[in-house]
Design a protein around this motif. Structure first.
Motif, PDB file in Angstrom:
ATOM      1  N   THR A 167      36.299  46.610  36.421  1.00 43.46           N
ATOM      2  CA  THR A 167      37.569  47.062  36.741  1.00 43.46           C
ATOM      3  C   THR A 167      37.135  48.368  38.095  1.00 43.46           C
ATOM      4  O   THR A 167      36.132  49.252  37.558  1.00 43.46           O
ATOM      5  N   GLN A 168      37.846  48.564  38.529  1.00 45.06           N
ATOM      6  CA  GLN A 168      38.380  49.912  38.812  1.00 45.06           C
ATOM      7  C   GLN A 168      37.913  51.423  37.726  1.00 45.06           C
ATOM      8  O   GLN A 168      39.454  50.791  36.281  1.00 45.06           O
ATOM      9  N   VAL A 170      39.122  54.836  35.631  1.00 46.99           N
ATOM     10  CA  VAL A 170      39.766  56.118  35.506  1.00 46.99           C
ATOM     11  C   VAL A 170      38.795  57.149  34.998  1.00 46.99           C
ATOM     12  O   VAL A 170      37.900  57.704  34.247  1.00 46.99           O
ATOM     13  N   GLU A 192      47.756  52.560  26.301  1.00 45.74           N
ATOM     14  CA  GLU A 192      47.122  51.475  27.167  1.00 45.74           C
ATOM     15  C   GLU A 192      47.638  50.939  28.217  1.00 45.74           C
ATOM     16  O   GLU A 192      47.187  49.935  26.810  1.00 45.74           O
ATOM     17  N   GLY A 194      46.484  48.233  31.586  1.00 45.72           N
ATOM     18  CA  GLY A 194      45.813  47.507  30.979  1.00 45.72           C
ATOM     19  C   GLY A 194      44.035  48.307  30.617  1.00 45.72           C
ATOM     20  O   GLY A 194      43.868  49.764  31.312  1.00 45.72           O
ATOM     21  N   GLY A 196      41.356  47.912  31.183  1.00 48.93           N
ATOM     22  CA  GLY A 196      39.851  47.494  31.915  1.00 48.93           C
ATOM     23  C   GLY A 196      38.912  47.680  31.710  1.00 48.93           C
ATOM     24  O   GLY A 196      38.735  46.818  30.987  1.00 48.93           O
ATOM     25  N   SER A 197      38.256  48.831  32.207  1.00 48.75           N
ATOM     26  CA  SER A 197      37.269  48.957  31.690  1.00 48.75           C
ATOM     27  C   SER A 197      36.622  49.591  30.625  1.00 48.75           C
ATOM     28  O   SER A 197      35.711  50.000  30.321  1.00 48.75           O
ATOM     29  N   GLY A 198      38.142  50.412  30.014  1.00 47.61           N
ATOM     30  CA  GLY A 198      37.803  51.061  29.063  1.00 47.61           C
ATOM     31  C   GLY A 198      38.024  52.752  29.320  1.00 47.61           C
ATOM     32  O   GLY A 198      36.920  53.206  27.827  1.00 47.61           O
ATOM     33  N   SER A 199      37.389  53.130  30.240  1.00 53.04           N
ATOM     34  CA  SER A 199      37.128  54.369  30.906  1.00 53.04           C
ATOM     35  C   SER A 199      37.722  55.087  29.640  1.00 53.04           C
ATOM     36  O   SER A 199      37.907  55.880  29.455  1.00 53.04           O
ATOM     37  N   PHE A 200      39.222  54.736  30.553  1.00 48.59           N
ATOM     38  CA  PHE A 200      40.270  55.728  29.350  1.00 48.59           C
ATOM     39  C   PHE A 200      40.563  55.728  28.120  1.00 48.59           C
ATOM     40  O   PHE A 200      40.848  56.589  27.977  1.00 48.59           O
ATOM     41  N   TYR A 234      45.211  41.853  29.857  1.00 45.99           N
ATOM     42  CA  TYR A 234      45.092  40.535  30.328  1.00 45.99           C
ATOM     43  C   TYR A 234      44.297  39.862  30.238  1.00 45.99           C
ATOM     44  O   TYR A 234      44.337  38.014  30.157  1.00 45.99           O
ATOM     45  N   ARG A 260      47.566  40.857  26.887  1.00 43.03           N
ATOM     46  CA  ARG A 260      48.210  40.472  26.407  1.00 43.03           C
ATOM     47  C   ARG A 260      48.844  40.747  28.148  1.00 43.03           C
ATOM     48  O   ARG A 260      48.893  41.987  28.401  1.00 43.03           O
ATOM     49  N   PHE A 280      50.052  55.660  29.524  1.00 41.56           N
ATOM     50  CA  PHE A 280      49.188  55.618  30.288  1.00 41.56           C
ATOM     51  C   PHE A 280      49.305  54.328  30.814  1.00 41.56           C
ATOM     52  O   PHE A 280      48.693  53.650  30.030  1.00 41.56           O
ATOM     53  N   ASP A 282      48.265  51.439  34.004  1.00 47.14           N
ATOM     54  CA  ASP A 282      47.307  51.767  34.717  1.00 47.14           C
ATOM     55  C   ASP A 282      47.048  50.485  35.183  1.00 47.14           C
ATOM     56  O   ASP A 282      46.272  49.612  34.714  1.00 47.14           O
ATOM     57  N   PRO A 284      49.328  47.174  38.258  1.00 49.56           N
ATOM     58  CA  PRO A 284      49.409  47.566  39.327  1.00 49.56           C
ATOM     59  C   PRO A 284      50.946  47.490  39.731  1.00 49.56           C
ATOM     60  O   PRO A 284      51.686  47.899  40.593  1.00 49.56           O
TER      61      PRO A 284
HETATM   62  C1  LIG Z   1      42.292  49.274  36.795  1.00 48.98           C
HETATM   63  S1  LIG Z   1      42.210  48.284  35.745  1.00 48.98           S
HETATM   64  C2  LIG Z   1      42.459  49.712  34.287  1.00 48.98           C
HETATM   65  C3  LIG Z   1      41.064  50.703  34.615  1.00 48.98           C
HETATM   66  C4  LIG Z   1      41.384  51.374  33.081  1.00 48.98           C
HETATM   67  N1  LIG Z   1      42.546  51.801  33.264  1.00 48.98           N
HETATM   68  C5  LIG Z   1      39.805  52.339  32.817  1.00 48.98           C
HETATM   69  O1  LIG Z   1      39.652  53.493  32.825  1.00 48.98           O
HETATM   70  O2  LIG Z   1      38.732  51.707  32.773  1.00 48.98           O
HETATM   71  C6  LIG Z   1      43.773  47.839  35.681  1.00 48.98           C
HETATM   72  C7  LIG Z   1      43.679  46.524  34.216  1.00 48.98           C
HETATM   73  O3  LIG Z   1      44.846  46.230  34.004  1.00 48.98           O
HETATM   74  C8  LIG Z   1      44.929  44.446  33.843  1.00 48.98           C
HETATM   75  N2  LIG Z   1      46.466  44.154  33.758  1.00 48.98           N
HETATM   76  C9  LIG Z   1      47.030  44.925  35.304  1.00 48.98           C
HETATM   77  N3  LIG Z   1      47.951  44.089  34.992  1.00 48.98           N
HETATM   78  C10 LIG Z   1      48.331  43.633  33.323  1.00 48.98           C
HETATM   79  C11 LIG Z   1      49.284  43.252  32.389  1.00 48.98           C
HETATM   80  N4  LIG Z   1      50.709  42.387  33.253  1.00 48.98           N
HETATM   81  N5  LIG Z   1      49.368  43.050  31.043  1.00 48.98           N
HETATM   82  C12 LIG Z   1      48.085  43.692  30.700  1.00 48.98           C
HETATM   83  N6  LIG Z   1      46.778  43.897  31.492  1.00 48.98           N
HETATM   84  C13 LIG Z   1      46.670  44.139  32.595  1.00 48.98           C
HETATM   85  C14 LIG Z   1      43.925  44.577  34.700  1.00 48.98           C
HETATM   86  O4  LIG Z   1      43.361  42.748  34.106  1.00 48.98           O
HETATM   87  C15 LIG Z   1      42.794  45.477  34.588  1.00 48.98           C
HETATM   88  O5  LIG Z   1      42.018  45.392  33.631  1.00 48.98           O
END
Ligand SMILES: C[S@@+](CC[C@H](N)C(=O)[O-])C[C@H]1O[C@@H](n2cnc3c(N)ncnc32)[C@H](O)[C@@H]1O
Lengths: 570, 643
Positions: A167-168, A170, A192, A194, A196-200, A234, A260, A280, A282, A284
């Motif tokens: 994903t994108q 942080v 935290e 989502g 995502g890629s686990g960076s944060f 999720y 979830r 935190f 992150d 939509p």
């Molecule tokens: C931009 S990424 C997060 C990146 C993360 N902060 C990182 O640094 O790697 C957003 C993530 O939120 C997840 N996501 C979106 N809506 C969600 C929800 N309602 N519940 C759980 N995760 C969700 C997406 O699947 C995505 O992996």
């Protein structure tokens, strides 16, 4: 693979002095080219290759065992690895295998050619699993001259730039600021979503870490809470990848990942409150998640749909808040668009969050280099500008050309004169007159300069250049110290990542709480006044401040100006 | 972390003016907010941080203002009104000030007060109330007048409205001359209490105190430096066993440094009066005292005893003795506010092992007193500060209850985790008398015959010797997990002496308010310089061993060994702040200027053995086909130009 021992403490949190087998290491190929690798022991079992895994890069081949049990930060020289028939029979194993062994995709042993393809493909997490070398090199590999890499201990910063992107993510400029502002510290509990890629997540777990929970149980009497990250994602595939990473990185028990949809499902884990004090988001639509992060059941109107999501709509069931009941909770949301911010902030206000603050982080990297301008500079490195470095040099140069030309012209004249004298006046005389005339064309000038033979004009013969190199080495500065030291930005800069919205939610304060505090700290015995902005004190403060400022500012500036004036006048 | 305001804590009061006031909340005092009023400190003790308090009008029978916690809804009433207005008004009309419903157009948060000739407030009201009553009481003409004339006019009408809220207008003849109408900010009497953590303290220092004292270090930079240096909790405490040296034993009885035990140690050069150290300590979990971190929930159930009355004169600046005494008073019931007076003489220590402590109220079970050579520092999770004067300047740590100069400190996590030594002690310890002077020794009989003060002195000298010896030796043993600097000294000279002390792979993060020193530092690691170094362009290093190269003293051509750092980079960050309001969202128009702030980052590399020779051969062989591009010849060296 499942039998591989888990490192006791994550290499992110304590890498120890040396690299270890089965542990994550970050190979630094060049400053921005990083490759995460799980180092394999030379068991000979790996993929049936006796020499075990090999990392192939454009800088050469690096058998894992050459990088094992060396001090972190070691420079590793490439090895000559006979690739034989390897490379063609690349095979893609399951996710388990590829994630454990992030070797680069196929490459050749003569990767030293800069054009060689084998740029490690980080995004795929080392897609090509064919890391084994061909012919079994059982003994010491022969050092190859193709190059070297450095092997660094994993940190969130290195991981962020090398992790397999799903994903994108942080990046450090944002997360470093966020974690500071949301007070994520040893012992904090952080939510935290989502993942995502686990960076944060990696940066967050480092911030809150103060020991593993197992040790916590033993020291439970001390009562110190162990920091923990509760993470939610999720997207199923991302969830599984991340889960695997957490255990590969020795972070089990420190990051608890839940599969979830938090908009509907909220943030409780096994029905229990994580008791978070830092959050935190992150996501939509942070406003969809925010009502879950309330201390009390929010009224239906505060849910985006006008009603609580299914499962939370039963008023008979007690509301369990995921927040720490006796601490201020600090929150940050991360959204790329201003419309998201507007909605988020509006929701925060309605839900009682205070100190709402929105910022955007602009980060720039700067590169220091030498600005090498000068007629006499050697082309040691790229980027020498062989033009005059200042007016004086230009004038000197012009005067030289002028002088040489005159010399040349004079010679020509005297030659002509000599010829004339010898063979009688005639055509020669006319030539000389022409040369002396104003109407002089460029050919003549070049000829003059060439005749002068100083080699200072732009296209210089190689022999002369060498001569100068020697000259510069002996009496001048070494080339890397020439020129003015300058800094400039990268060719491309990130101008926007996301908007960061910060907010705090104070603990709840009931009438009983107030009554208890009032009884404990009764009023009426006030002895003295503190914090007065009393006139006398303020004056004193101002005087102090002025004294402090003067040498730094006004006085110093005046002095500087006077000195400059002196120079100009003197 | 902090949720309840505890007695004697240092806190930041966020005032309606936007200013911050930092003070120590001493029980049984009165906090004055200057023109905004004053209130008893006890009214905020035991209450939560971050809530918004409002000073109420004094009750007739009381001489002070009571506080009221403002609900969040009330804080945002204005915004909610705007949002609702925006919802029903066509978007075209948004942004203009003369909304339909608004009768009295006033800036958000304004409040009107009517003050009589003696300065007493006779009536006070905010816009919402006035709007309401305007609609009820004013004629259409009057309303039109108000709308037309905007903020400054229509005063009479407003005053009339206000007066109508009091009983006065019925009795007195309506004489506005007697009253003055003041437009005040409604939230003028509101304030928040924030815990004085590193973020809050640094912001206050930067905005309202002396930014130069912290080298203009903004929050962005504190965050970056902490992350890039990988500063975090460095492991559970490990202590060396007490050598139990008898008073007759000298230096040889000091416990030797055991490098295997040393972990999670960061090296620091701090010219920010301790802010940098505080920021690191916070990240490592050794800044805030245990008590203030946990058990807030239980705090209110703690036995409520009579609070010690602190009568000592206290100043605005944190005086360590006062803070220490206050902290001590807070943890034990006895007030021993004179315990710190003795400074360096350590009379209280003189009692030695067997003599009972004078404080009979110590609740904890007495541990046997450690021997003189016991090392009080943990082997893990430590900060080692290198300082250029004989004493480190870490005065800001006083805000967190730690005083580096206090010889007999009450418990504080930094005591076991903060080590300090001077550059002289690091580089030429034999010239430092506290390191080089052997500890005094005496037979137990002689010792027993001395007066307590002399005995105390004896023990103090031995303790100091053992500690100095340990700090210096363990630092010189190296193996640090990272280096962090925010210093006015030349970073090149700092690195010259600290690079050898870093473990392989350890990160380096150096903050500077200006870029020039960092550019000069990065230039020491430039590609051409490295190329020359490894490619045989440095005759001066020929024949040197790796060990010698690690401790390369530097010369003009190579101020530092350019192969000791990897991944050199310089960056800067800036937070741009926005206002987010319905229909009026935009970046702030002005922000703090001054020093921009930059961070240099890199990792400590361990160059391969015999590198120089191999490299040279390699390069020569390579040069012909590759047309002599240094970048190709030195893979692994960062090549920013091509990257
Ligand atoms: C931009 S990424 C997060 C990146 C993360 N902060 C990182 O640094 O790697 C957003 C993530 O939120 C997840 N996501 C979106 N809506 C969600 C929800 N309602 N519940 C759980 N995760 C969700 C997406 O699947 C995505 O992996």
């Amino acid at each position: 693979m499942a039998s591989q021992p888990e490192p006791a403490v994550s290499p992110f949190l304590d890498p120890g002095p040396r690299t270890k087998a089965h542990s994550l290491a970050i190979l630094q190929l060049s400053r921005d080219n990083l490759l995460p690798v799980y180092l394999q022991p030379p068991t000979g079992e790996h993929d049936g290759y006796a020499e075990g895994a090999v990392v192939n890069t454009r800088y050469g081949s690096f058998p894992h065992y050459t990088m094992l049990n060396v001090p972190w930060g070691s420079q590793i020289r490439a090895s000559k690895v006979d690739t034989g028939s390897r490379g063609r029979k690349r095979k893609r194993d399951g996710a388990d295998d590829t994630s454990r062994e992030a070797t680069a995709a196929a490459s050749e042993k003569d990767g030293e050619g800069p054009g060689a393809v084998a740029t490690p493909t980080q995004e795929t997490g080392g897609g090509g699993g064919g890391g084994g070398g061909g012919a079994p090199v059982v003994k010491q590999a022969v050092a190859d001259s193709s190059g070297f890499i450095h092997v660094l201990p994993p940190t969130p910063e290195l991981w962020t730039t090398s992790l397999p992107h799903r994903t994108q993510v942080v990046y450090t400029p944002d997360y470093s600021y966020i974690l500071h502002r949301i007070r994520a510290r040893p012992g904090s509990t952080l939510i935290e979503a989502g993942a995502g890629s686990g960076s944060f997540s990696h940066a967050a777990v480092r911030a809150v870490y103060n020991g593993y929970p197992a040790a916590a149980a033993a020291a439970a009497a001390g009562g110190q809470r162990k920091g923990k990250v509760f993470s939610f994602e999720y997207h199923e595939d991302r969830y599984h990848k991340m889960k695997q990473e957490i255990s590969d990185h020795g972070l089990d028990g420190l990051i608890q990942l839940t599969h979830r949809d938090v908009y509907n499902g909220g943030f409780l884990v096994d029905g229990k409150s994580p008791e978070a004090d830092a959050i935190f988001l992150d996501l939509p639509a942070p406003w969809e998640a925010l009502p879950h992060l309330s201390r009390r059941r929010p009224p239906p109107s505060l849910w985006p749909s006008g009603a609580p999501p299914p499962g939370l709509d039963d008023p008979a069931r007690a509301w369990v808040s995921p927040l720490h009941p006796r601490k201020t909770v600090h929150l940050c949301t991360f959204s790329p668009c201003i419309e998201q911010v507007t909605r988020t902030v509006s929701a925060m206000r309605r839900l009682g969050w205070v100190d709402i603050d929105m910022v955007e982080i602009a980060n720039r990297r700067l590169h220091a280099s030498r600005d090498r301008v000068g007629l006499n500079l050697v082309n040691f490195d790229r980027g020498v500008n062989n033009s005059a470095k200042d007016v004086e040099e230009a004038v000197t140069r012009l005067a030289e050309i002028e002088a040489r030309f005159r010399e040349h012209a004079a010679k020509a004249r005297s030659r002509a004169a000599g010829a004339g004298a010898g063979a009688g006046a005639g055509a020669g005389g006319a030539d000389a007159a022409g040369a002396g005339d104003v109407d002089m064309d460029s050919d003549d000038e070049t000829a003059a300069a060439a005749a002068a033979g100083d080699g200072n004009t732009a296209p210089r013969p190689a022999a002369e250049e060498e001569e100068e190199t020697a000259a510069a080495k002996t009496d001048g500065l070494p080339p890397w110290m020439e020129g003015r030291l300058i800094t400039r930005g990268e060719p491309e800069i990130k101008t926007h990542t996301s908007y960061l919205v910060f907010a705090a939610l104070p603990m709840e304060w009931t009438e009983e709480d107030e009554a208890r505090a009032a009884a404990k700290y009764p009023v009426g015995q006030e002895q003295k006044v503190i914090g007065t902005i009393d006139k006398a004190i303020r004056k004193q403060e101002r005087r102090e401040q002025l004294q402090k400022q003067q040498p730094g500012s006004k006085k110093a500036r005046r002095k500087e100006r006077d000195e400059k004036l002196g120079e100009v006048l003197g | 972390m902090h949720s309840i305001i505890r007695p004697n804590a240092w806190v930041a009061l966020k005032l309606p003016s936007g200013n911050t006031k930092v003070l120590q909340v001493t029980p049984n005092t009165t906090i004055s907010l200057g023109k905004y009023g004053s209130f008893p400190t006890n009214l905020i003790l035991g209450r939560p941080y971050h809530v918004t308090f409002e000073l109420q009008d004094k009750r007739p029978d009381e001489s002070f203002s009571r506080l009221h916690i403002v609900p969040a809804d009330e804080l945002y009433a204005e915004v909610f009104a705007e949002e609702e207005a925006a919802d029903c008004v066509a978007p075209a009309a948004s942004g203009s000030g003369n909304g339909h419903d608004t009768v009295i157009s006033a800036a958000g948060g304004d409040e009107y007060s009517l003050v009589d000739d003696k300065g007493n407030v006779v009536a006070r009201s905010d816009r919402a109330v006035l709007d309401e009553s305007a609609r009820q009481r004013l004629t259409q003409d009057e309303i039109e007048e108000l709308k037309r004339e905007g903020n400054n006019a229509g005063k009479d009408v407003i005053a009339k409205l206000l007066l109508s809220h009091t009983a006065l207008d019925q009795k007195t003849s309506f004489s506005l001359a007697k009253y003055k109408l003041l437009k005040t900010k409604k939230y003028i009497r509101r304030f928040q209490v924030l815990p004085l953590d590193v973020a809050t303290f640094a912001q206050w220092q930067l905005d309202e105190r002396d930014a130069s004292k912290i080298l203009d270090m903004r929050a962005e930079m504190i965050g970056l430096v902490g992350c890039w240096a990988n500063v975090h909790f460095g492991g559970h405490d490990v202590f060396l066993p007490d050598p139990n040296a008898s008073p007759g034993q000298g230096a040889q009885a000091c416990p030797p440094v055991d490098e295997k035990l040393l972990r999670g140690r960061w090296l620091v050069v701090d010219d920010t009066c301790g802010l940098l150290v505080a920021a690191m300590a916070e990240r490592m979990g050794v800044l805030h005292e245990q008590g203030s971190e946990e058990g807030e929930g239980e705090e209110s159930k703690a036995p409520s005893q009579q609070l010690p009355v602190v009568t000592k004169a206290e100043t605005q600046a944190p005086t360590p003795a006062a803070a220490a005494a206050a902290a001590a008073a807070a943890t034990t019931t006895t007030t021993t506010s004179t315990a710190q007076k003795d400074g360096d003489t350590e009379m209280t220590d003189a009692a030695g092992e067997p003599a009972p402590q004078p404080s009979d109220a110590q609740p904890k079970a007495k541990k046997p007193r450690p021997s003189d050579f016991m090392i009080p520092y943990s082997q893990t999770n430590t900060i080692t500060v290198l300082h250029s004067s004989s004493q480190p300047n870490l005065s800001f740590l006083n805000y967190w209850g730690f005083d580096i100069a206090s010889p007999n400190h009450p418990p504080h996590p930094l005591l076991n985790h903060l080590l300090t030594l001077s550059w002289l002690q690091l580089l030429q310890p034999e010239l430092d008398s506290s390191y080089a002077t052997p500890p005094p020794t005496a037979s137990p009989e002689t010792l027993a015959s001395w007066k307590p003060s002399r005995r105390g002195n004896f023990h103090r000298k031995r303790r100091r010797f053992a500690r100095t010896r340990y700090v210096v030796d363990s630092t010189r043993a190296g193996g640090f997990s990272g280096l962090v600097c925010a210093s006015t000294m030349d970073p090149i000279s700092i690195l010259r002496h600290t690079l050898p002390l870093l473990a392989g792979g350890a990160p380096v993060a150096i903050y500077s308010p200006t870029i020039e020193p960092l550019a000069a530092l990065a230039d020491c690691f430039s590609v051409p310089r490295r190329t020359a170094w490894v490619g045989g362009g440095a005759p001066e290093i020929e024949g040197l061993s790796n060990e010698e190269l690690e401790r390369w003293p530097g010369n003009e051509r190579f101020p530092l060994n350019p192969t000791l750092l990897q991944g050199v980079s310089i960056q800067t960050s800036r937070a741009r702040r926005w206002q987010v309001l319905p229909g009026r969202t935009h970046p702030l128009m002005t922000e703090r200027g001054g020093a921009e702030g930059f961070v240099f980052t890199a990792w400590r590399a361990k160059p391969a053995e015999g590198k120089v020779a191999a490299k040279g051969k390699f390069k020569r062989r390579k040069v012909e086909p590759a047309a002599g591009k240094p970048q190709d010849a030195t893979p692994g060296v960062e090549t920013p130009a091509s990257g």
